[in-house]
Motif scaffolding. Structure first.
Motif, PDB file in Angstrom:
ATOM      1  N   GLU A  34      -3.621 -42.616 -37.877  1.00  0.00           N
ATOM      2  CA  GLU A  34      -3.121 -41.442 -37.168  1.00  0.00           C
ATOM      3  C   GLU A  34      -4.142 -40.994 -36.126  1.00  0.00           C
ATOM      4  O   GLU A  34      -5.317 -40.823 -36.441  1.00  0.00           O
ATOM      5  N   PRO A  35      -3.725 -40.810 -34.884  1.00  0.00           N
ATOM      6  CA  PRO A  35      -4.676 -40.383 -33.841  1.00  0.00           C
ATOM      7  C   PRO A  35      -5.179 -38.971 -34.108  1.00  0.00           C
ATOM      8  O   PRO A  35      -4.491 -38.153 -34.725  1.00  0.00           O
ATOM      9  N   GLU A  36      -6.390 -38.694 -33.644  1.00  0.00           N
ATOM     10  CA  GLU A  36      -6.946 -37.354 -33.808  1.00  0.00           C
ATOM     11  C   GLU A  36      -6.150 -36.349 -32.976  1.00  0.00           C
ATOM     12  O   GLU A  36      -5.755 -36.623 -31.847  1.00  0.00           O
ATOM     13  N   ARG A  37      -5.954 -35.179 -33.534  1.00  0.00           N
ATOM     14  CA  ARG A  37      -5.205 -34.141 -32.821  1.00  0.00           C
ATOM     15  C   ARG A  37      -6.071 -33.434 -31.783  1.00  0.00           C
ATOM     16  O   ARG A  37      -5.578 -32.926 -30.795  1.00  0.00           O
ATOM     17  N   GLY A  38      -7.370 -33.382 -32.031  1.00  0.00           N
ATOM     18  CA  GLY A  38      -8.251 -32.676 -31.112  1.00  0.00           C
ATOM     19  C   GLY A  38      -8.082 -31.170 -31.233  1.00  0.00           C
ATOM     20  O   GLY A  38      -7.426 -30.657 -32.140  1.00  0.00           O
ATOM     21  N   SER A 217     -25.821 -28.406 -24.932  1.00  0.00           N
ATOM     22  CA  SER A 217     -25.386 -29.346 -23.909  1.00  0.00           C
ATOM     23  C   SER A 217     -24.627 -30.499 -24.550  1.00  0.00           C
ATOM     24  O   SER A 217     -24.682 -30.709 -25.766  1.00  0.00           O
ATOM     25  N   TRP A 218     -23.924 -31.254 -23.695  1.00  0.00           N
ATOM     26  CA  TRP A 218     -23.153 -32.417 -24.114  1.00  0.00           C
ATOM     27  C   TRP A 218     -23.616 -33.638 -23.329  1.00  0.00           C
ATOM     28  O   TRP A 218     -24.266 -33.522 -22.275  1.00  0.00           O
ATOM     29  N   ASP A 219     -23.241 -34.827 -23.802  1.00  0.00           N
ATOM     30  CA  ASP A 219     -23.671 -36.069 -23.168  1.00  0.00           C
ATOM     31  C   ASP A 219     -23.135 -36.224 -21.755  1.00  0.00           C
ATOM     32  O   ASP A 219     -23.709 -36.966 -20.955  1.00  0.00           O
ATOM     33  N   ASP A 220     -22.010 -35.559 -21.435  1.00  0.00           N
ATOM     34  CA  ASP A 220     -21.430 -35.690 -20.104  1.00  0.00           C
ATOM     35  C   ASP A 220     -22.048 -34.717 -19.098  1.00  0.00           C
ATOM     36  O   ASP A 220     -21.489 -34.479 -18.032  1.00  0.00           O
ATOM     37  N   THR A 221     -23.194 -34.127 -19.440  1.00  0.00           N
ATOM     38  CA  THR A 221     -23.980 -33.177 -18.626  1.00  0.00           C
ATOM     39  C   THR A 221     -23.427 -31.756 -18.657  1.00  0.00           C
ATOM     40  O   THR A 221     -23.950 -30.875 -17.979  1.00  0.00           O
ATOM     41  N   SER A 279     -12.162 -35.407 -25.565  1.00  0.00           N
ATOM     42  CA  SER A 279     -11.981 -35.195 -24.124  1.00  0.00           C
ATOM     43  C   SER A 279     -13.098 -34.353 -23.519  1.00  0.00           C
ATOM     44  O   SER A 279     -13.145 -34.168 -22.303  1.00  0.00           O
ATOM     45  N   GLY A 280     -13.999 -33.819 -24.349  1.00  0.00           N
ATOM     46  CA  GLY A 280     -15.098 -32.992 -23.869  1.00  0.00           C
ATOM     47  C   GLY A 280     -14.985 -31.558 -24.336  1.00  0.00           C
ATOM     48  O   GLY A 280     -14.227 -31.241 -25.276  1.00  0.00           O
ATOM     49  N   MET A 294     -12.781 -16.115 -26.120  1.00  0.00           N
ATOM     50  CA  MET A 294     -12.549 -17.539 -25.941  1.00  0.00           C
ATOM     51  C   MET A 294     -12.230 -17.809 -24.476  1.00  0.00           C
ATOM     52  O   MET A 294     -11.212 -17.367 -23.942  1.00  0.00           O
ATOM     53  N   HIS A 295     -13.122 -18.562 -23.802  1.00  0.00           N
ATOM     54  CA  HIS A 295     -12.956 -18.944 -22.410  1.00  0.00           C
ATOM     55  C   HIS A 295     -12.463 -20.393 -22.360  1.00  0.00           C
ATOM     56  O   HIS A 295     -13.035 -21.268 -23.015  1.00  0.00           O
ATOM     57  N   GLU A 296     -11.438 -20.656 -21.580  1.00  0.00           N
ATOM     58  CA  GLU A 296     -10.949 -22.020 -21.421  1.00  0.00           C
ATOM     59  C   GLU A 296     -11.838 -22.736 -20.410  1.00  0.00           C
ATOM     60  O   GLU A 296     -11.949 -22.307 -19.250  1.00  0.00           O
ATOM     61  N   ALA A 297     -12.457 -23.845 -20.839  1.00  0.00           N
ATOM     62  CA  ALA A 297     -13.406 -24.545 -19.979  1.00  0.00           C
ATOM     63  C   ALA A 297     -12.752 -25.052 -18.696  1.00  0.00           C
ATOM     64  O   ALA A 297     -13.395 -25.098 -17.645  1.00  0.00           O
ATOM     65  N   ALA A 298     -11.474 -25.428 -18.765  1.00  0.00           N
ATOM     66  CA  ALA A 298     -10.787 -25.942 -17.580  1.00  0.00           C
ATOM     67  C   ALA A 298     -10.439 -24.841 -16.587  1.00  0.00           C
ATOM     68  O   ALA A 298     -10.104 -25.135 -15.439  1.00  0.00           O
TER      69      ALA A 298
END
Length: 331
Positions: A34-38, A217-221, A279-280, A294-298
């Motif tokens: 089963e794929p991860e729901r995220g 921080s995250w690996d994607d900078t 997805s980050g 809660m702030h939406e990163a996008a």
């Protein structure tokens, strides 16, 4: 031919994505993974409060359930409304006072970057909180049974948070603040925050300017953190508690590939953590007195979603002031 026909028949009847394996000539079906729901698109955040903060014994946590309207508050009447207190709420009456649907599980994020685990409310309490008449409210809170380790109350970075939803948020994790950077008196401000800090004359030794950044921080900078700067004027006085102090706290988010951060407005001044999946970074969580944001990163310019889970007491107002003043007396 018969064996081949059997395998084809099994695959046609099996769920999409299933595969056949052979063990000593026998065919067996392997169920698809089963794929991860995220992280969910619209998380239903559920904050926590230390038991000791509301005057209860023990070092555990209470989970927010609802704010009890004054018209339905049968627990605190008359003069009782003017002070803090805690009273037990019978389980069969919890829905009457605003408890959510018990069939929707709570998924608790405890330790950093650990999978969420399922929790169940077991005891309910009416909690009266607030330093002023305007802020004082009655909150419905609950004790929980949880299937994983949750850190005891202490530092902000160990405070749990939960999502209320039907399915387990597999692949969604909470990353805590883990990085700290400080600037001593006389050191310049980091270049990436200069546009957010107002110009101010502050020359040593008559004026001290200190700053601090706490984040992760995250690996994607990607980076997120709160930045606090304090200006202190000596005015010929030796005691730091007599120095006029001005403080500024900001919440900054730098998306992947960007050289400069974005200012997250209208939220808390304390970076609480970041919900992320494959997805980050998906959501930035911040906290202020009695509210979780809660702030939406996008959508960094969009107003954050706020959940009020408590009213600050007089002690909270004193102890949670964001300042870098060396004054050892809490103001």
């Amino acid at each position: 031919m018969r064996s081949t026909s059997l395998v084809l028949g099994l695959l046609l009847l099996a769920p999409l994505g299933a595969s056949a394996q052979f063990d000593d000539g026998e065919a067996s079906l392997t169920a698809p993974t089963e794929p991860e729901r995220g992280c969910p698109k619209r998380p239903d955040l559920v904050p926590f409060t230390p038991r000791a903060q509301v005057g209860m014994e023990g070092s555990g946590w209470l989970v927010h359930q609802a704010i009890i309207p004054e018209s339905k508050d049968t627990f605190f009447k008359g003069r009782e409304r003017e002070r803090s207190g805690v009273k037990r709420v019978p389980e069969e009456e919890s829905r009457r006072y605003g408890a959510p649907d018990p069939t929707l599980p709570l998924w608790v994020f405890g330790k950093a970057d650990a999978p969420a685990c399922r929790a169940l409310p077991v005891h309910w309490w009416a909690v009266r909180m607030g330093a002023t008449d305007a802020d004082r409210k009655t909150f419905l809170m609950a004790e929980i049974e949880v299937d994983c380790d949750v850190l005891p109350p202490g530092r902000l970075s160990g405070t749990p948070v939960a999502l209320r939803q039907k399915d387990e948020p597999t692949g969604c994790k909470l990353r805590r603040p883990t990085e700290r950077e400080t600037g001593k008196d006389g050191e310049g401000l980091p270049p990436d925050v200069l546009e957010f800090i107002p110009a101010r004359d502050c020359e040593s030794p008559e004026c001290l300017r200190l700053w601090e950044r706490i984040g992760t921080s995250w690996d994607d900078t990607t980076t997120v953190g709160d930045f606090t700067v304090s200006w202190m004027e000596r005015k010929g006085k030796k005691d730091p508690c007599d120095w006029p102090t001005e403080d500024l706290s900001l919440l900054l988010y730098r998306p992947p590939g960007s050289l400069t951060p974005a200012l997250l407005r209208n939220g808390g001044t304390q970076f609480f953590g970041g919900l992320h999946d494959s997805s980050g970074l998906r959501f930035v969580l911040s906290r202020d007195l009695g509210s979780l944001y809660m702030h939406e990163a996008a959508k960094p310019k969009a107003a954050p979603k706020a959940v009020r889970y408590g009213s600050p007491t007089e002690e909270d107002l004193i102890l949670t002031r964001r300042t870098l003043s060396p004054c050892k007396v809490k103001r």
